[in-house]
Write a protein that holds these residues in place. Structure first.
Motif, short mmCIF file in Angstrom:
data_model
loop_
_atom_site.label_atom_id
_atom_site.label_comp_id
_atom_site.label_asym_id
_atom_site.label_seq_id
_atom_site.Cartn_x
_atom_site.Cartn_y
_atom_site.Cartn_z
N TYR A 126 33.06 -68.03 33.80
CA TYR A 126 32.39 -66.97 33.05
C TYR A 126 33.30 -65.75 32.96
N GLU A 127 33.20 -65.06 31.83
CA GLU A 127 33.88 -63.79 31.68
C GLU A 127 32.97 -62.86 30.89
N TRP A 128 33.06 -61.57 31.20
CA TRP A 128 32.19 -60.58 30.56
C TRP A 128 32.99 -59.75 29.56
N GLN A 129 32.51 -59.76 28.32
CA GLN A 129 33.10 -58.94 27.26
C GLN A 129 32.39 -57.59 27.25
N VAL A 130 33.17 -56.52 27.33
CA VAL A 130 32.60 -55.18 27.39
C VAL A 130 32.64 -54.55 26.00
#
Length: 245
Positions: free
Chosen positions: A116-120
């Motif tokens: 998982y990765e979070w796009q800001v």
């Protein structure tokens, strides 16, 4: 940085996919939300004998072990002295005391279905993405491992030893840069064997080769938005990797 990942296959399947000779001890099972400090499966190539300089002697055995996610340097006073070292930047690991010794011969592979990765966004809101090797594939994440001895336990006590590991990251591949500026180092079939082989001394040349091939693997990755439930460690189900409609 990679702070959560997914292992959607049982250890027996992982053993087959990565042509592992032996499963050592109790290995964590399927998880859709692996978090820092939790046990993870790592793959190593290990020799039963070593020379005085640490180089392996004889044939190697490919093994799966359970390790704490968050490398503990062997010189640390306690496992939590420096916080969980879950990621190491491939560009600087040869300069970091916590990692540089492990690069030489203590390299491992961390099997993962995806991460998982979070796009800001501009307004500060965060949208999680699931980035994977596809429904039937698995990533081989480049990692490092270390053994830490608990000074409070007897030298003859096997429980004295803690095996821990970290994943490596690099500047994001072009195809993933819109999500985050870093991604895990993804091993290709060409770099997988060299990364695991303790006969090969880890140096800048090896790191550069691995980083270049990582971008080729990343270019084939699948990704899509998922729900925010993944942000809570207690949530752990296949629903976490369901694409938002």
């Amino acid at each position: 940085m990679c702070g959560r990942f997914v292992v959607a296959r049982a250890v027996g399947e992982i053993q087959t996919i990565f042509e592992v000779d032996e499963i050592v001890g109790s290995i964590p099972g399927v998880s859709y939300n692996v978090a820092p400090t939790q046990p993870i499966a790592i793959i190593v190539d290990r020799a039963f004998e070593k020379a005085e300089d640490g180089s392996p002697i004889g044939e190697l055995s490919r093994e799966i072990h359970s390790a704490r996610w968050g490398l503990v340097p062997r010189w640390a006073k306690s496992p939590d002295e420096h916080g969980p070292l879950i990621n190491g930047r491939i560009e600087s690991i040869l300069e970091k005391p916590s990692f540089k010794d492990s690069v030489i011969r203590r390299r491992c592979v961390i099997p993962a279905s995806g991460y998982y990765e979070w796009q800001v966004a501009a307004d500060g809101t965060k949208q999680p993405f699931y980035i994977s090797a596809g429904t039937d594939g698995m990533f081989a994440l480049a990692g490092l491992y270390e053994w830490w001895a608990d000074p409070s336990k007897n030298a003859a006590d096997p429980a004295r030893w803690l095996l821990s590991a970290t994943t490596l990251t690099k500047d994001s591949a072009p195809e993933l840069a819109h999500i985050h500026d870093r991604n895990p180092v993804l091993l290709s079939p060409d770099t997988f064997e060299a990364w695991l082989d303790p006969h090969i001394i880890g140096d800048q040349e090896l790191l550069e080769a691995v980083a270049i091939d990582s971008d080729m693997v990343a270019a084939e990755a699948e990704f899509f938005k998922v729900g925010t439930d993944v942000g809570q460690v207690r949530n752990n189900s296949p629903e976490l990797i369901r694409a938002l409609s």
